[in-house]
Design an enzyme around this catalytic site. Sequence first.
Site, PDB file in Angstrom:
ATOM      1  CE1 TYR A 441       0.708  -0.083   4.426  1.00  0.00           C
ATOM      2  CE2 TYR A 441      -1.615  -0.477   4.796  1.00  0.00           C
ATOM      3  CZ  TYR A 441      -0.336  -0.324   5.288  1.00  0.00           C
ATOM      4  OH  TYR A 441      -0.130  -0.423   6.625  1.00  0.00           O
ATOM      5  CD  GLU A 442       0.040   5.558   1.756  1.00  0.00           C
ATOM      6  OE1 GLU A 442       0.164   6.352   0.798  1.00  0.00           O
ATOM      7  OE2 GLU A 442      -0.961   5.508   2.475  1.00  0.00           O
ATOM      8  N   GLY A 443       1.176   2.995  -2.668  1.00  0.00           N
ATOM      9  CA  GLY A 443       1.928   2.866  -3.908  1.00  0.00           C
ATOM     10  C   GLY A 443       2.863   1.686  -3.745  1.00  0.00           C
TER      11      GLY A 443
END
Length: 611
Positions: A441-443
């Site tokens: 997550y978060e890219g």
Amino acid sequence: MPNFIVQERDQRFLLFEVLNVQSLFSHPKFSEFSEDVASMVLDEAQKLATEVIYPTLNVGDKEGCRLENGQVYIPKAFHACYRAYCEGAWNSVDISKEVGGQGFPRILGAAAREWFSHNFAFLSYPDLTQGAAHLIDGFGSEEQKSKYLPGMVSGKWGGTMCLTEPQAGSDVGALTTKAVRQPDGTFRIKGTKVFISGGDQDLTENIIHPVLARIEGDPAGTKGISLFLVPKFLVNKDGTLGRRNDFEIGKIEEKLGIHGSSTCLINFGDNDECYAELLGNEREGMKIMFLMMNGARLGVGMQGVASASAAYLHALQYAKERLQGTSIERFKDPTAPRAPIIEHPDVRRMLIWMKSHAEAIRALLYFTYFCLDKWETAANEEEGESWRGLVEILTPVCKAFASEAGFQVADMAVQVYGGAGYTQDYPAEQFLRDARIAPIYEGTNGIQALDLVGRKLAMKSGAYFRGFLEHIGQSLGELEETPATGEIAKAVRKALGRIEESAFIFMQASAEGRLVVPLSYAHPFSRMLGTVVCAWLLTWEAAVAAKKLEEARSAGKALEVGEDKEAAFYQGKLLSARYFATNVLPQVEALFQGIQSQDLSAVEMHEESFA
Ligand SMILES: Cc1cc2nc3c(=O)[nH]c(=O)nc-3n(C[C@H](O)[C@H](O)[C@H](O)COP(=O)(O)OP(=O)(O)OC[C@H]3O[C@@H](n4cnc5c(N)ncnc54)[C@H](O)[C@@H]3O)c2cc1C
């Protein structure tokens, strides 16, 4: 309560003996801080973490979240944690004082948060709220600030971050959630968001969702995206709560780990009545959201640090207690007493790998937060730009390298426990499951690597990257002159040269229209860069440790490892650095050979040939 969460001595060493964060406290912005105050903050964080938050790690995992009649319920144990967390004002340490936050230096807020990050299912709720409050503080109108921030800063209200849609994950520009303009200047939102952390919960009386959407008629892609505030309950002029906004929780995800964090699918505006307010300017949604995402990327890197640290400390304790086999000296003697497994060289191999990685990524993250503070308190623009350059280059590396190392250390902790590590009798398996989300997550880490290679290297015509190479090169110059670190510093310099050469290869390939080369090797490059920065930081730490030992000797204090805890700590720092430089750093050479070859087997392989 014993501390198996944070390598406490290492944390203080890094803050006060290596980075010298005291230098920040002379700035008017942080004038009320001192080393004593910072120490007290960390003591309090440790107390809350060990006494209140750590005990909920496993119960939160077992209980998980549930959706009943449209309302999400999170683990009961998290409620008391959250109250204690907000009472201690930990939920607003990074928020500016002007709007009621604590205004801590970033580095101190991050160090405190390391204590809580081992339980990132719990932390997801206050952390996302803090991130959303940052957005409103930075880009909201005065009316929006006074309407939303008091509730969020006090912890009475929660916040989230709503980007992802079923067809728009890494490709945020593909989002289809739309915003319809209303005559009164507000908007109505319609669309589906997925994987929203804390999308609903029963901790707070209201939740403010920052939602990315496209205003009808705006262009496709990221340039046409705007950001909206969508409250769960509308807020009346007098601050009381009004009607329930028009959106529903479609489901909560069943996941591998972080079971206590509610991951929600949200359907906005099924009845065309989902009220939303624009935050900032139209079509600047991505730019604004990046502010939150950059902070969140460092936060995910800290999750890697916390996972590594907690998994390592648990495994270390187990290795001291578990008896199996005999010592090397008596391995042929069946009557020899059973030895704790920490005596076996192969277990020590795993422990030093874990220790050096946990300490390396702590140094990487703390150094980057420190640069952020230096940037914000710089005396002039030129100085600020040089610190900013380091932050820009290092942020995607902090996220990717630390989240991967956090998972790998948790994996090795399971191995140290042997069969016991695979069972639910010990927390090692949960650390492993929980840590797996951080590289996603978060890219994803693949996307972080593309950000580094595709955007950051070329930023300001390459000035940030050149500044980064110069900063480390200069520091290595000093470390090469230090007898204790001379040899390893030279090895780090050679590896730094490979980073520069790789960037040149990427530049040349791009100029020749072979973009596929940097795209194929972005992740290896990001790993190389993370490894080199970590090796440099550990070398710097080793030089400080050597100096401390030397000073103690000159002062007539014969510090003996085994008798003196401080001597043992400093020796540990010297050996961690030597181990990393001799056993981990050489991987840079192997990665470089891949880049140098520009081999494109992966790209050339036909889809059928992958079978
Ligand atoms: C537990 C959890 C919590 C989450 N919390 C939130 C949240 O609070 N808010 C929110 O908005 N989102 C959240 N997410 C979503 C998360 O950010 C996305 O899952 C992530 O960005 C990846 O998107 P995706 O899952 O659609 O994968 P995809 O984008 O489909 O990617 C699949 C794979 O392809 C790769 N890939 C995709 N595109 C490219 C490309 N152009 N070049 C190279 N490789 C590529 C990826 O790296 C990945 O390996 C959460 C997800 C989870 C699992």
